[in-house]
Scaffold this active site. Structure first.
Site, PDB file in Angstrom:
ATOM      1  N   HIS A 236      -6.863  -3.113 -15.601  1.00  0.00           N
ATOM      2  CA  HIS A 236      -6.672  -1.950 -16.464  1.00  0.00           C
ATOM      3  C   HIS A 236      -5.207  -1.917 -16.921  1.00  0.00           C
ATOM      4  CE1 HIS A 236      -5.893  -0.338 -12.316  1.00  0.00           C
ATOM      5  NE2 HIS A 236      -4.749  -0.096 -12.920  1.00  0.00           N
TER       6      HIS A 236
HETATM    7  C1  T46 Z   1      -2.593  -0.055 -10.413  1.00  0.00           C
HETATM    8  C2  T46 Z   1      -2.959  -0.953  -9.284  1.00  0.00           C
HETATM    9  C3  T46 Z   1      -1.838  -1.838  -8.835  1.00  0.00           C
HETATM   10  C4  T46 Z   1      -6.869   8.014  -6.736  1.00  0.00           C
HETATM   11  O1  T46 Z   1      -7.662   8.959  -6.581  1.00  0.00           O
HETATM   12  N1  T46 Z   1      -5.515   8.235  -6.684  1.00  0.00           N
HETATM   13  C5  T46 Z   1      -4.599   7.250  -6.847  1.00  0.00           C
HETATM   14  O2  T46 Z   1      -3.386   7.489  -6.811  1.00  0.00           O
HETATM   15  C6  T46 Z   1      -5.083   5.901  -7.063  1.00  0.00           C
HETATM   16  C7  T46 Z   1      -4.093   4.758  -7.251  1.00  0.00           C
HETATM   17  C8  T46 Z   1      -6.427   5.695  -7.113  1.00  0.00           C
HETATM   18  N2  T46 Z   1      -7.305   6.731  -6.942  1.00  0.00           N
HETATM   19  C9  T46 Z   1      -8.747   6.463  -6.977  1.00  0.00           C
HETATM   20  C10 T46 Z   1      -9.303   6.108  -8.344  1.00  0.00           C
HETATM   21  C11 T46 Z   1     -10.483   5.224  -7.997  1.00  0.00           C
HETATM   22  O3  T46 Z   1     -11.607   6.021  -7.760  1.00  0.00           O
HETATM   23  O4  T46 Z   1      -9.019   5.349  -6.129  1.00  0.00           O
HETATM   24  C12 T46 Z   1     -10.066   4.559  -6.671  1.00  0.00           C
HETATM   25  C13 T46 Z   1      -9.615   3.130  -6.836  1.00  0.00           C
HETATM   26  O5  T46 Z   1      -8.621   3.065  -7.861  1.00  0.00           O
HETATM   27  P1  T46 Z   1      -8.455   1.804  -8.816  1.00  0.00           P
HETATM   28  O6  T46 Z   1      -9.776   1.194  -9.076  1.00  0.00           O
HETATM   29  O7  T46 Z   1      -7.652   2.238 -10.001  1.00  0.00           O
HETATM   30  O8  T46 Z   1      -7.600   0.835  -7.880  1.00  0.00           O
HETATM   31  P2  T46 Z   1      -6.835  -0.490  -8.282  1.00  0.00           P
HETATM   32  O9  T46 Z   1      -6.353  -1.125  -7.035  1.00  0.00           O
HETATM   33  O10 T46 Z   1      -7.653  -1.334  -9.190  1.00  0.00           O
HETATM   34  O11 T46 Z   1      -5.577   0.011  -9.129  1.00  0.00           O
HETATM   35  C14 T46 Z   1      -4.531   0.670  -8.465  1.00  0.00           C
HETATM   36  C15 T46 Z   1      -3.981   1.763  -9.370  1.00  0.00           C
HETATM   37  O12 T46 Z   1      -5.036   2.658  -9.734  1.00  0.00           O
HETATM   38  C16 T46 Z   1      -3.355   1.195 -10.610  1.00  0.00           C
HETATM   39  O13 T46 Z   1      -2.574   2.186 -11.222  1.00  0.00           O
HETATM   40  O14 T46 Z   1      -1.798  -0.416 -11.248  1.00  0.00           O
HETATM   41  O15 T46 Z   1      -3.486  -0.259  -8.152  1.00  0.00           O
END
Ligand code: T46
Length: 142
Positions: free
Chosen positions: A55
């Site tokens: 993303h």
């Molecule tokens: C990024 C990479 C390096 C939250 O509720 N609060 C938060 O602060 C974060 C980071 C995530 N979430 C929830 C949103 C989703 O339901 O946790 C779940 C997994 O998040 P996501 O799929 O976005 O995770 P990554 O590891 O793909 O991405 C994260 C960060 O979201 C993103 O900003 O740059 O780590």
């Protein structure tokens, strides 16, 4: 203007450290990164075959540190790609807004610490790569 970020705007920054025979301390104070930190989170226990990210953010600045182990970060600005390996706790990767990122190749025990300029806002995410490319092309036209 910030949406026009290029992968070359994403840079590795040194984190000042205090070396000591008892172990080192790395300190991130205001002057180290070009934003105020509103949120800290970390990725851990990531399977070696897993991929995180996939993303971009519209407005968020982030600073990623491999506080333990290593992983790769692929950055894409809609035109150019660059892959950076993070494997040192005294170096961090600044990711500017408007950059697609994918994280993979996590080593056993790797921890990715992230300092972020904003609280969590799902509306700041672009999670579809075609929508991201459209977002970038519209910004570069304007
Ligand atoms: C990024 C990479 C390096 C939250 O509720 N609060 C938060 O602060 C974060 C980071 C995530 N979430 C929830 C949103 C989703 O339901 O946790 C779940 C997994 O998040 P996501 O799929 O976005 O995770 P990554 O590891 O793909 O991405 C994260 C960060 O979201 C993103 O900003 O740059 O780590």
């Amino acid at each position: 203007m910030k949406h026009l970020s290029k992968v070359t705007d994403c840079t590795i920054l040194d984190i000042p450290k205090i070396k000591d025979p008892r172990g080192n301390i790395a300190v991130i104070e205001e002057a180290v990164i070009p934003f105020s930190t509103k949120r800290v989170y970390y990725l851990y226990d990531v399977p070696s075959d897993a991929s995180r990210g996939g993303h971009a953010h519209k407005n968020l600045y982030q600073f990623l540190i491999a506080v333990s182990g290593s992983f790769d970060v692929m950055l894409y600005d809609g035109a150019d790609r660059q892959t950076i390996t993070l494997n040192k706790p005294d170096k961090g990767l600044l990711i500017t807004p408007g950059i697609w990122r994918e994280l993979d190749n996590f080593s056993s025990g790797a921890v990715c610490l992230v300092l972020a300029s904003e609280v969590y806002i799902e509306e700041d995410y672009i999670r579809d790569i075609t929508a991201f490319e459209l977002f970038k092309s519209r910004r570069s036209d304007s």
